[in-house]
Design a protein around this motif. Structure first.
Motif, PDB file in Angstrom:
ATOM      1  N   GLY A  56      -1.198  13.352  -6.455  1.00 45.42           N
ATOM      2  CA  GLY A  56      -0.657  13.633  -8.030  1.00 45.42           C
ATOM      3  C   GLY A  56      -0.593  12.394  -8.677  1.00 45.42           C
ATOM      4  O   GLY A  56      -0.866  11.117  -7.932  1.00 45.42           O
ATOM      5  N   PHE A  94      -7.890   0.596  -3.110  1.00 47.69           N
ATOM      6  CA  PHE A  94      -7.212   0.854  -1.768  1.00 47.69           C
ATOM      7  C   PHE A  94      -8.616   0.976  -0.671  1.00 47.69           C
ATOM      8  O   PHE A  94      -8.936   2.104  -1.047  1.00 47.69           O
ATOM      9  CB  PHE A  94      -6.054   1.746  -1.817  1.00 47.69           C
ATOM     10  N   PHE A 145      -3.457   2.967   4.804  1.00 45.12           N
ATOM     11  CA  PHE A 145      -3.785   2.287   3.740  1.00 45.12           C
ATOM     12  C   PHE A 145      -3.849   0.803   3.584  1.00 45.12           C
ATOM     13  O   PHE A 145      -2.754   0.366   4.411  1.00 45.12           O
ATOM     14  CB  PHE A 145      -2.835   2.570   2.081  1.00 45.12           C
ATOM     15  N   GLY A 146      -4.456   0.029   3.223  1.00 46.28           N
ATOM     16  CA  GLY A 146      -4.190  -1.345   2.911  1.00 46.28           C
ATOM     17  C   GLY A 146      -3.358  -1.646   1.851  1.00 46.28           C
ATOM     18  O   GLY A 146      -2.993  -0.569   1.263  1.00 46.28           O
ATOM     19  N   ALA A 147      -3.135  -2.900   1.524  1.00 43.76           N
ATOM     20  CA  ALA A 147      -2.081  -3.063   0.489  1.00 43.76           C
ATOM     21  C   ALA A 147      -2.489  -3.042  -0.773  1.00 43.76           C
ATOM     22  O   ALA A 147      -1.832  -2.913  -1.978  1.00 43.76           O
ATOM     23  CB  ALA A 147      -1.458  -4.600   0.690  1.00 43.76           C
ATOM     24  N   GLY A 148      -3.900  -2.862  -1.043  1.00 41.03           N
ATOM     25  CA  GLY A 148      -4.473  -2.693  -2.518  1.00 41.03           C
ATOM     26  C   GLY A 148      -5.063  -4.057  -2.938  1.00 41.03           C
ATOM     27  O   GLY A 148      -4.204  -4.941  -2.731  1.00 41.03           O
ATOM     28  N   GLY A 152       0.850  -1.048  -0.027  1.00 41.00           N
ATOM     29  CA  GLY A 152      -0.177  -0.309  -0.045  1.00 41.00           C
ATOM     30  C   GLY A 152       0.772   1.146   0.059  1.00 41.00           C
ATOM     31  O   GLY A 152       1.826   1.265  -0.268  1.00 41.00           O
ATOM     32  N   GLN A 183      -7.011   3.455  -7.992  1.00 38.45           N
ATOM     33  CA  GLN A 183      -5.884   3.623  -8.945  1.00 38.45           C
ATOM     34  C   GLN A 183      -6.072   3.119 -10.229  1.00 38.45           C
ATOM     35  O   GLN A 183      -5.811   2.012 -10.356  1.00 38.45           O
ATOM     36  CB  GLN A 183      -4.548   3.456  -8.344  1.00 38.45           C
ATOM     37  N   LEU A 235      -3.714   9.155   6.204  1.00 33.35           N
ATOM     38  CA  LEU A 235      -4.458   7.987   6.031  1.00 33.35           C
ATOM     39  C   LEU A 235      -3.556   6.720   6.407  1.00 33.35           C
ATOM     40  O   LEU A 235      -2.395   6.631   5.870  1.00 33.35           O
ATOM     41  CB  LEU A 235      -4.740   8.140   4.280  1.00 33.35           C
ATOM     42  N   TYR A 280     -10.165   4.270  -2.105  1.00 30.38           N
ATOM     43  CA  TYR A 280      -9.548   4.864  -3.175  1.00 30.38           C
ATOM     44  C   TYR A 280      -9.297   3.864  -4.486  1.00 30.38           C
ATOM     45  O   TYR A 280      -9.034   2.807  -4.134  1.00 30.38           O
ATOM     46  CB  TYR A 280      -8.147   5.535  -2.843  1.00 30.38           C
ATOM     47  N   GLY A 293      -2.600   8.653 -10.545  1.00 25.99           N
ATOM     48  CA  GLY A 293      -2.424   8.631  -8.983  1.00 25.99           C
ATOM     49  C   GLY A 293      -3.810   8.209  -8.368  1.00 25.99           C
ATOM     50  O   GLY A 293      -4.692   7.812  -9.170  1.00 25.99           O
ATOM     51  N   LEU A 294      -3.976   8.196  -7.221  1.00 23.23           N
ATOM     52  CA  LEU A 294      -5.053   7.547  -6.548  1.00 23.23           C
ATOM     53  C   LEU A 294      -6.225   8.713  -6.428  1.00 23.23           C
ATOM     54  O   LEU A 294      -5.994   9.793  -6.158  1.00 23.23           O
ATOM     55  CB  LEU A 294      -4.817   7.278  -4.878  1.00 23.23           C
TER      56      LEU A 294
END
Lengths: 115, 112
Positions: free
Chosen positions: A107, B89, B102-105, A42, B38, B100, B36, B43-44
């Motif tokens: 970004g 995410f 985040f989890g690993a996605g 992440g 991506q 924030l 989020y 970007g996110l």
């Protein structure tokens, strides 16, 4: 509005070289952040800023320095790059610190490779 | 400390299939929860959010409900499209903190 922009988009460094990544936002946001994104992990916060002239350490600050001389810009520096700093770097900004609905705007990222 | 756990990917689906991406969290207090997205090379972007228990966030056909009793915030969509292919995410923002976590996605690939 361009939102959040990052310069450069790609960069390859040799171990020991230095560089600066530039983040700019045109939304008049107070807060700005630098994250790194590594596979399977992440995003992790490197440094952040709560306003012009202020900076603070995040989760993984070692090997990086930052500066916020102007409200719209947030610079991330690597003084002596190491292969472990190979990553994708994202800058983000947000308007309000304590609002539970605060949204961070990201970004497009900078892909850095350190050989 | 606070943390977010997401189901591992990749998740591969056919177009119009039902999507669930699991997300659970550990946090003190009452965090705000986010998804989020991506897209490739970008970007996110914030997809949706919820700030208190039982809130449902929704956007672009995606939904997630803040379940405090199970500490979960699972992402769902009834009918995915190829254009939904991206990395998703899950994230939390704790009270008093301005960052924030985040989890690993989870990578989603949707095929025609």
């Amino acid at each position: 509005n361009a939102g959040v922009t990052q310069t450069p988009k790609f960069r390859v460094l040799k171990t020991g070289q230095s560089m600066t990544l530039l983040c700019a936002q045109d939304m008049n946001h107070e807060y700005m952040y630098w994250y790194r994104q590594d596979p399977g992990m992440g995003l992790r916060l490197i440094h952040y800023s709560v306003g012009e002239g202020t900076t603070a350490k995040g989760e993984v600050p070692d090997g990086y320095n930052v500066s916020r001389l102007k409200k719209q810009n947030f610079l991330l520096g690597l003084e002596s790059a190491a292969p472990s700093q190979t990553s994708v770097y994202f800058c983000a900004s947000s308007m309000i610190r304590d609002s539970r609905t605060d949204t961070q705007y990201f970004g497009p990222g900078t892909r850095l490779t350190v050989l | 400390g606070d943390s977010v756990t997401q189901m591992e990917g990749p998740v591969t689906l056919s177009e119009e299939a039902f999507l669930t991406i699991n997300c659970t969290y550990t946090a003190t207090g009452y965090p705000s929860l986010f998804w989020y997205v991506q897209y490739p090379g970008e970007g996110l972007q914030l997809l949706l959010k919820a700030t208190k228990a039982d809130d449902k966030g929704s956007n672009k056909g995606f939904e997630a409900t803040y379940r405090k009793e199970t500490t979960s915030f699972h992402l769902e969509k009834g009918s995915v499209q190829v254009s939904d292919s991206a990395v998703y995410f899950c994230a939390l923002r704790g009270g008093g903190y301005n960052k924030l976590i985040f989890g690993a996605g989870t990578r989603l690939a949707v095929h025609p």
